[in-house]
Write a protein that holds these residues in place. Structure first.
Motif, PDB file in Angstrom:
ATOM      1  N   GLY A 206       0.768  -1.227   0.000  1.00  0.00           N
ATOM      2  CA  GLY A 206       0.000   0.000   0.000  1.00  0.00           C
ATOM      3  C   GLY A 206       0.798   1.275   0.000  1.00  0.00           C
ATOM      4  N   GLU A 207       2.131   1.180   0.048  1.00  0.00           N
ATOM      5  CA  GLU A 207       2.952   2.387  -0.005  1.00  0.00           C
ATOM      6  C   GLU A 207       4.340   2.033  -0.524  1.00  0.00           C
ATOM      7  OE1 GLU A 207       4.615   4.129   3.643  1.00  0.00           O
ATOM      8  OE2 GLU A 207       3.577   2.560   4.761  1.00  0.00           O
ATOM      9  N   ASP A 208       5.060   3.057  -0.965  1.00  0.00           N
ATOM     10  CA  ASP A 208       6.415   2.844  -1.455  1.00  0.00           C
ATOM     11  C   ASP A 208       7.279   2.207  -0.370  1.00  0.00           C
ATOM     12  OD1 ASP A 208       5.752   3.974  -3.869  1.00  0.00           O
ATOM     13  OD2 ASP A 208       6.559   5.955  -3.371  1.00  0.00           O
ATOM     14  N   ILE A 209       8.242   1.412  -0.805  1.00  0.00           N
ATOM     15  CA  ILE A 209       9.154   0.756   0.123  1.00  0.00           C
ATOM     16  C   ILE A 209      10.121   1.797   0.679  1.00  0.00           C
ATOM     17  CG2 ILE A 209      10.845  -1.087   0.421  1.00  0.00           C
ATOM     18  CD1 ILE A 209       8.035  -2.051  -0.401  1.00  0.00           C
ATOM     19  N   CYS A 210      10.067   2.022   1.980  1.00  0.00           N
ATOM     20  CA  CYS A 210      10.927   3.028   2.615  1.00  0.00           C
ATOM     21  C   CYS A 210      12.206   2.378   3.124  1.00  0.00           C
ATOM     22  CB  CYS A 210      10.182   3.729   3.747  1.00  0.00           C
ATOM     23  SG  CYS A 210       8.789   4.723   3.166  1.00  0.00           S
ATOM     24  N   ALA A 211      12.942   1.802   2.204  1.00  0.00           N
ATOM     25  CA  ALA A 211      14.239   1.201   2.496  1.00  0.00           C
ATOM     26  C   ALA A 211      15.342   2.195   2.154  1.00  0.00           C
ATOM     27  CB  ALA A 211      14.420  -0.078   1.673  1.00  0.00           C
ATOM     28  N   PRO A 212      16.547   1.983   2.675  1.00  0.00           N
ATOM     29  CA  PRO A 212      17.655   2.844   2.241  1.00  0.00           C
ATOM     30  C   PRO A 212      17.936   2.655   0.751  1.00  0.00           C
ATOM     31  CG  PRO A 212      18.461   0.979   3.527  1.00  0.00           C
ATOM     32  CD  PRO A 212      16.971   0.984   3.668  1.00  0.00           C
ATOM     33  N   LYS A 213      18.384   3.713   0.120  1.00  0.00           N
ATOM     34  CA  LYS A 213      18.799   3.598  -1.283  1.00  0.00           C
ATOM     35  C   LYS A 213      20.164   2.924  -1.394  1.00  0.00           C
ATOM     36  CE  LYS A 213      16.291   7.850  -2.377  1.00  0.00           C
ATOM     37  NZ  LYS A 213      16.423   9.283  -2.709  1.00  0.00           N
ATOM     38  N   ILE A 214      21.009   3.180  -0.414  1.00  0.00           N
ATOM     39  CA  ILE A 214      22.334   2.562  -0.398  1.00  0.00           C
ATOM     40  C   ILE A 214      22.204   1.112   0.043  1.00  0.00           C
ATOM     41  CG2 ILE A 214      24.597   2.585   0.718  1.00  0.00           C
ATOM     42  CD1 ILE A 214      24.308   5.615   0.960  1.00  0.00           C
ATOM     43  N   ASN A 215      22.744   0.200  -0.756  1.00  0.00           N
ATOM     44  CA  ASN A 215      22.654  -1.225  -0.464  1.00  0.00           C
ATOM     45  C   ASN A 215      23.977  -1.695   0.127  1.00  0.00           C
ATOM     46  OD1 ASN A 215      22.386  -4.057  -0.514  1.00  0.00           O
ATOM     47  ND2 ASN A 215      20.951  -3.911  -2.215  1.00  0.00           N
ATOM     48  N   SER A 216      23.948  -2.064   1.400  1.00  0.00           N
ATOM     49  CA  SER A 216      25.187  -2.458   2.078  1.00  0.00           C
ATOM     50  C   SER A 216      25.492  -3.946   1.976  1.00  0.00           C
ATOM     51  CB  SER A 216      25.121  -2.046   3.555  1.00  0.00           C
ATOM     52  OG  SER A 216      23.997  -2.613   4.189  1.00  0.00           O
ATOM     53  N   GLY A 217      24.571  -4.743   1.420  1.00  0.00           N
ATOM     54  CA  GLY A 217      24.933  -6.112   1.059  1.00  0.00           C
ATOM     55  C   GLY A 217      24.434  -7.228   1.962  1.00  0.00           C
ATOM     56  N   LEU A 218      23.460  -6.973   2.833  1.00  0.00           N
ATOM     57  CA  LEU A 218      22.997  -8.044   3.712  1.00  0.00           C
ATOM     58  C   LEU A 218      22.359  -9.182   2.926  1.00  0.00           C
ATOM     59  CD1 LEU A 218      22.461  -9.234   6.508  1.00  0.00           C
ATOM     60  CD2 LEU A 218      20.322  -7.931   6.589  1.00  0.00           C
ATOM     61  N   PHE A 219      21.548  -8.856   1.931  1.00  0.00           N
ATOM     62  CA  PHE A 219      20.875  -9.919   1.172  1.00  0.00           C
ATOM     63  C   PHE A 219      21.895 -10.827   0.493  1.00  0.00           C
ATOM     64  CE2 PHE A 219      18.437 -11.710  -2.385  1.00  0.00           C
ATOM     65  CZ  PHE A 219      17.333 -12.196  -1.708  1.00  0.00           C
ATOM     66  N   TYR A 220      22.958 -10.257  -0.016  1.00  0.00           N
ATOM     67  CA  TYR A 220      24.031 -11.061  -0.615  1.00  0.00           C
ATOM     68  C   TYR A 220      24.596 -12.037   0.405  1.00  0.00           C
ATOM     69  CZ  TYR A 220      28.415 -12.114  -3.091  1.00  0.00           C
ATOM     70  OH  TYR A 220      29.457 -12.756  -3.701  1.00  0.00           O
ATOM     71  N   ALA A 221      24.787 -11.561   1.639  1.00  0.00           N
ATOM     72  CA  ALA A 221      25.309 -12.428   2.699  1.00  0.00           C
ATOM     73  C   ALA A 221      24.325 -13.551   3.023  1.00  0.00           C
ATOM     74  CB  ALA A 221      25.613 -11.602   3.948  1.00  0.00           C
ATOM     75  N   LEU A 222      23.031 -13.240   3.012  1.00  0.00           N
ATOM     76  CA  LEU A 222      22.029 -14.274   3.259  1.00  0.00           C
ATOM     77  C   LEU A 222      22.056 -15.341   2.178  1.00  0.00           C
ATOM     78  CD1 LEU A 222      18.961 -12.086   4.341  1.00  0.00           C
ATOM     79  CD2 LEU A 222      20.653 -13.182   5.810  1.00  0.00           C
ATOM     80  N   LEU A 223      22.221 -14.913   0.931  1.00  0.00           N
ATOM     81  CA  LEU A 223      22.310 -15.880  -0.160  1.00  0.00           C
ATOM     82  C   LEU A 223      23.542 -16.774  -0.010  1.00  0.00           C
ATOM     83  CD1 LEU A 223      21.331 -13.685  -3.252  1.00  0.00           C
ATOM     84  CD2 LEU A 223      19.941 -15.452  -2.138  1.00  0.00           C
ATOM     85  N   ARG A 224      24.633 -16.214   0.444  1.00  0.00           N
ATOM     86  CA  ARG A 224      25.853 -17.009   0.647  1.00  0.00           C
ATOM     87  C   ARG A 224      25.673 -18.062   1.723  1.00  0.00           C
ATOM     88  NH1 ARG A 224      31.098 -13.428   1.556  1.00  0.00           N
ATOM     89  NH2 ARG A 224      31.807 -15.493   2.217  1.00  0.00           N
TER      90      ARG A 224
END
Length: 294
Positions: A206-224
């Protein structure tokens, strides 16, 4: 307080988020929130209450410590293990994150934390869920304090997970594999939530995703690491969806408090953690007799 499960039964988690309690004595919106929570926990039992930030309105709350203290007294009455991470609004007033953590001593049923890591006054830690009979480690819950606002306000608004917090996760001594079913919690969603809106499987966007624009890489670590199968955030009051990206669920909680913006019905998210799967439900406060599942 130790977290246990047995006989292959699900470990039941209640995610509360964005409660936004105001000054004490509480106004009608906050009293409605507490009445709704009391009814919820009368009707349903959980093994863990996981609070993902914005417990209070830190700004313009002249009684922030009292507001927290009264809420913690309520949690103590439930006799259910509690774990907490903080949001951006919690510390917009006189309280710092260290002050908030000091007040956790008031909680009588605080879940046992492991491998606490403090960086930039933000605490990351794990929760371990063991088999009640054998003592075997069944699930690990990772909690990241996602902070408040960015170091670089000209190009971003919200804080990113710090690289040190990601390195902490990568260096934890757990021997976890793709066979494990582990979870993560934070307040501010990570940038990958913007990609995950293409794969929403349940709930509302229902609203725009209010995440940071800068991606510090946590999702990459989760995939690893491959063991974390789902993460849960709060922060965006009109989002409560569940989605999937590269085999990892990206979920929102459901805004709990009435003293804040948002058109979605108030409630919480129930997470049933099985040995081989995760089931997630939105529980709303709409019905006085029973809670509807979405």
């Amino acid at each position: 307080m130790e977290l246990t499960v047995h006989d292959g039964r699900p470990f039941r988690i209640c995610q509360l988020t964005d409660i936004h309690l105001g000054s004490y004595p509480f106004g009608e919106s906050d009293l409605k929130t507490l009445r709704s929570l009391r009814r919820l926990f009368t009707q349903k039992k959980f093994h863990l209450i996981m609070i993902t930030g914005d417990i209070i309105w830190g700004k313009d709350n002249s009684t922030a410590k009292k507001s927290l203290s009264v809420f913690y007294d309520f949690l103590n009455s439930l006799k259910t293990p509690v774990a907490i991470t903080y949001g951006n609004h919690d510390v917009e007033g006189p309280l710092k994150r260290s002050d908030m953590r000091s007040m956790e001593k008031k909680l009588e049923f605080f879940a046992d934390r492991h491998y606490n890591f403090l960086n930039s006054n933000r605490e990351s830690y794990t929760l371990e869920i063991n088999d009640r009979d054998s003592g075997e480690l069944k699930h690990v819950i990772y909690v990241w304090d996602s902070g408040s606002y960015t170091h670089w306000p000209k190009i971003d608004e919200y804080a990113a997970i710090e690289p040190e917090q990601i390195q902490w996760f990568l260096e934890l001594p757990y021997a976890r594999t793709i066979e494990n079913i582990d979870l993560g919690f934070m307040h501010i969603p990570i940038p990958e939530y913007r990609m995950a809106v293409k794969n929403i499987t349940a709930g509302e966007f229902g609203e725009d995703i209010c995440a940071p624009k800068i991606n510090s890489g946590l999702f990459y670590a989760l995939l690893r690491k491959k063991n974390v199968k789902a993460i849960f955030a709060g922060h965006d009051h009109d989002n409560n969806f569940s989605s999937s990206l590269d085999g990892i669920q990206l979920n929102y909680g459901n805004t709990t408090g009435y003293n804040c913006y948002g058109d979605l019905p108030r409630g919480c998210v129930e997470i049933n953690l099985y040995p081989d799967k995760i089931k997630r439900f939105v529980l709303t406060f709409d019905s006085m007799e029973e809670f509807s599942r979405v």
